[in-house]
Design a protein around this motif. Structure first.
Motif, PDB file in Angstrom:
ATOM      1  N   TYR A  68     -13.359 121.500   3.884  1.00 30.50           N
ATOM      2  CA  TYR A  68     -12.220 120.973   4.637  1.00 30.50           C
ATOM      3  C   TYR A  68     -11.323 120.165   3.713  1.00 30.50           C
ATOM      4  N   GLN A 121     -10.454 125.133   4.358  1.00 27.36           N
ATOM      5  CA  GLN A 121      -9.730 124.925   5.611  1.00 27.36           C
ATOM      6  C   GLN A 121      -8.519 124.027   5.417  1.00 27.36           C
ATOM      7  N   ASN A 133     -14.963 119.190   9.169  1.00 32.14           N
ATOM      8  CA  ASN A 133     -13.810 119.971   9.608  1.00 32.14           C
ATOM      9  C   ASN A 133     -12.853 119.049  10.371  1.00 32.14           C
ATOM     10  N   HIS A 134     -11.887 119.625  11.069  1.00 35.93           N
ATOM     11  CA  HIS A 134     -10.842 118.850  11.730  1.00 35.93           C
ATOM     12  C   HIS A 134     -11.306 118.206  13.039  1.00 35.93           C
TER      13      HIS A 134
END
Length: 548
Positions: free
Chosen positions: A376, A20, A338-339
Motif C-alpha cells: 500500500y 496499491q 491497505n486503505h
C-alpha cells in the motif's frame, strides 16, 4: 485495446507484487488538493523503481464521493475530480511502457443512490429497473424486513417514501445493493467490466466480492456467540460483529456469477482478478470456494494479515496452513496494509522502539510469503498511521463511531514526495483534502532515496532479491521453526530451496538451522552470523540461504 510492451503471460499474477494507489492521495497535478490520474502517471517511475509488477488503483469512477469513490454513479467514466478518459488512457500507456500492469478496483456489489439505475429503480415499482436493487416491503408494523445490519452502522435497510418499500444497503444508506439475482444486472456489470478491458486494463480488484448476493428469503441472521466475534471485518464497537452473517452475504449463487466473470476475462490475453473477501468468520473457506477449479477468481485475499491481532510466528504459520487447507487449488494475495485498516507499522509496532528495523522485517516477511503481495502506498516509506483531528475527518465511518473508532482517514493521508516542497510535494494547494502529518513529511521519498539504510531502499533491494529467486515468487512453503519470536520456513521451486529465518523480537536471538547444508544469500540488507549450525540475529533480524 492498448498494446502491452511485453508478450502476454497468462500467469503474470502468480507471485506478483501489486502496488496499491489510493488516487485521492497519490499526486495532485492541478493544485486542487486532491490526487488525480495525471498525478499517478507522473509518479509511475517511482513504482517502476520500486520493482512492483502491477498497480491497483482504488476507484476513480464518477461518484458523489460519499464513500470516496466506492459509491459509483457511472461505471464507464472517470470522475472529473480525477481527470478524463483520455487521462486514463495516457496512464495505461505509460504504465505499459514501464512494464507495469494496471488493475482497477471494481465495485459491483452496490452503486451510489445517484446512479441512473437506482434513480429509475426507486421511481416506481413497475419501471424497467424496478428489480435491479434489493427492495422489500416492511413488516406489518412498518419495521425493516429482517435484522440485517450495515457495516457502517445501524440497519441495512433504508425506507424509500416513493416506493413505500425498504432497500438494502450493506454500507452507507447512499450505497444501495444491486440485486445480482437479476440476470440483467449481471449483464450490465459485465458490460462495464468489458468497457475497461477494451481500454487495456490487465486486471481487477473486486471490492467486497462475497457481498454480491443476498438470501432470496431474507432470513434473519442468527446471533454470534461473543467468543466468536472478530473485529477484522468491522471495528469492535460495531454491532455488525454480533451477527453470524449467514444470509446477507456469502451466498452460493455467487459461484456461478464468478464463473461468468472469469469467462469474460478469458476472452482477453492475460487478465487477472483478485477478490476482497470481507468476512472474519468464514474468510478462508470462502477464498477456497472462489479460487477453486480454475474457473472463478485467480486470487482472493481475506483479512487474516489485515487484522488487529499482532503478527507472530504462530499467526504466520497458522494463516498459511489454514489457507492451504481451505484453498488447496487456490492462490493467495497477501497484504499487511491497505486503505481500510490502520497502517501495520502502527497496528503491530506501536510499542516498538526501532520502527525502521521493524518496518524492514515486516517487509521481508511479507515478500517471502507464498502468494502474491500487495504493497500500500507509503508502506515503502515506513509511514505510520496519521492521527487526524475530528474536525479534519472525511471518512463517514470514522465520524459515525468516533472516538472509539477513528475511521480510515489515518491511512489515507497524501503521499509524501519531497520534504522541502509545499505539501511534501503532493500538491501546490494551500490545503489538501486530508492534512499531511509532519512525521510523514520528514520521511518523504526525497529524504530516503539513495540512503542505503532507509526503508525505501530496503523495499527496492528486497523486491529485487525476490525477483532474483523464483522460489520466493512461486515456490512451495514448509515451516521449520515456529517459536514465540523465532520463525523459519523454506520456499522451494524446482531444484531451488531457500531458507528464510526471522527474529520477530526486539532482542538478539540464536535460532538453530534446519538439517542440511546452507549457503548464505546476500543482497537483501540483513546481517547475520552463523555458528554451530545456528544463526545469530540482531533484533528484528533475518537470514536467507540456499540449500547446497
Amino acid at each position: 485495446m492498448t498494446p502491452s510492451t511485453s508478450a502476454p503471460d497468462k500467469d503474470w499474477w502468480r507471485g506478483a507484487v501489486i502496488y496499491q494507489i489510493y488516487p485521492r492521495s497519490y499526486q495532485d497535478s492541478n493544485g486542487d488538493g486532491i490526487g488525480d490520474l495525471k498525478g499517478i502517471t507522473a509518479r509511475l517511475p517511482h513504482v517502476a523503481a520500486l520493482g512492483a509488477d502491477a498497480i491497483w488503483i482504488s476507484p476513480f469512477f464518477t461518484s458523489p464521493m460519499k464513500d470516496f469513490g466506492y459509491d459509483v454513479s457511472n461505471y464507464v467514466d472517470v470522475d472529473p475530480m480525477f481527470g478524463s478518459i483520455a487521462d486514463f488512457d495516457a496512464m495505461i500507456a505509460e504504465a505499459h511502457r514501464l512494464n507495469i500492469k494496471v488493475m482497477i478496483d471494481l465495485v459491483i456489489s452496490h452503486t451510489s443512490d445517484q446512479h441512473e439505475w437506482f434513480v429509475e429503480s426507486r421511481s416506481s415499482r413497475i419501471n424497467s429497473k424496478s428489480d435491479w436493487y434489493v427492495w422489500s416491503d416492511p413488516k406489518p408494523d412498518g419495521t425493516p424486513p429482517n435484522n440485517w445490519l450495515s457495516i457502517f452502522g445501524g440497519s441495512a435497510w433504508h425506507w424509500d417514501p416513493t416506493r413505500m418499500q425498504y432497500y438494502m444497503h450493506n454500507f452507507l444508506a447512499s450505497q444501495p445493493d444491486l440485486n445480482m439475482h437479476n440476470p440483467q444486472v449481471q449483464n450490465a456489470v459485465l458490460d462495464a467490466t468489458r468497457f475497461w478491458l477494451e481500454r487495456g486494463v490487465d486486471g481487477f480488484r473486486l471490492d467486497t466480492i462475497n457481498f454480491y448476493f443476498h438470501d432470496k428469503l431474507l432470513r434473519d441472521n442468527p446471533a454470534l456467540a461473543p467468543e466468536r466475534r472478530n473485529a477484522s471485518t468491522a471495528p469492535a464497537v460495531n454491532p455488525y460483529n454480533f451477527q453470524d452473517h449467514l444470509y446477507d452475504k456469502n451466498q452460493p449463487e455467487n459461484l456461478e456469477f464468478l464463473k461468468r466473470f472469469r469467462a469474460l476475462l478469458e476472452e482477453y490475453p492475460a487478465i487477472a482478478a483478485v477478490g476482497e473477501v470481507g468476512d472474519s468468520q468464514y474468510g478462508l473457506e470462502i477464498v477456497g470456494q472462489y479460487t477453486s477449479g480454475n474457473d472463478k477468481m485467480q486470487m482472493c485475499y481475506a483479512f487474516e494479515f489485515l487484522a488487529p491481532e499482532p503478527l507472530t510466528p504462530k499467526v504466520v504459520a497458522k494463516t498459511q496452513e489454514a489457507f492451504a487447507a481451505a484453498a488447496p487449488e487456490g492462490w493467495a494475495c497477501w497484504a499487511f496494509s491497505n486503505h481500510d485498516v490502520v497502517r501495520h507499522v502502527s497496528r503491530w509496532g506501536a510499542n516498538v522502539a526501532d520502527r525502521i528495523a521493524f518496518a524492514k522485517l515486516m517487509a521481508a516477511i511479507l515478500m517471502t510469503q507464498r502468494g502474491s503481495v500487495c504493497i500500500y502506498q507509503g508502506e515503502e516509506l515506513g509511514l505510520t498511521e496519521a492521527d487526524i483531528a475530528f474536525e479534519d475527518l472525511q471518512d463517514p465511518y470514522g465520524i459515525q463511531f468516533w472516538p472509539e473508532f477513528k475511521g480510515r482517514d489515518g491511512c489515507r493521508t497524501p503521499m509524501v514526495w519531497d520534504s522541502a516542497a509545499q505539501q511534501a510535494g503532493f500538491s501546490t494547494a494551500t490545503k489538501t483534502w486530508l492534512p499531511i502529518p509532519v512525521e510523514h513529511a520528514i520521511n518523504a521519498v526525497s529524504v530516503q532515496e539513495g540512503k542505503d539504510d532507509s526503508v525505501l531502499e530496503h523495499y527496492r533491494r528486497f523486491l529485487a532479491f525476490r525477483r532474483a529467486h523464483p522460489a520466493l515468487v512461486k515456490g512451495d512453503m514448509e515451516f521449520h521453526t515456529i517459536g514465540e519470536t523465532a520463525l523459519a520456513y523454506t520456499r522451494t521451486l524446482a531444484n531451488e530451496t531457500l531458507l528464510c529465518v526471522f527474529n520477530m523480537s526486539a532482542e538478539p536471538a540464536r535460532i538453530p538451522l534446519p538439517e542440511g547444508s546452507w549457503n548464505v544469500l546476500e543482497d537483501h540488507g540483513f546481517i547475520s552470523k552463523i555458528e554451530d549450525h545456528a544463526v545469530e540475529l540482531p533484533a528484528w533480524g533475518a537470514y536467507f540461504a540456499r540449500h547446497a
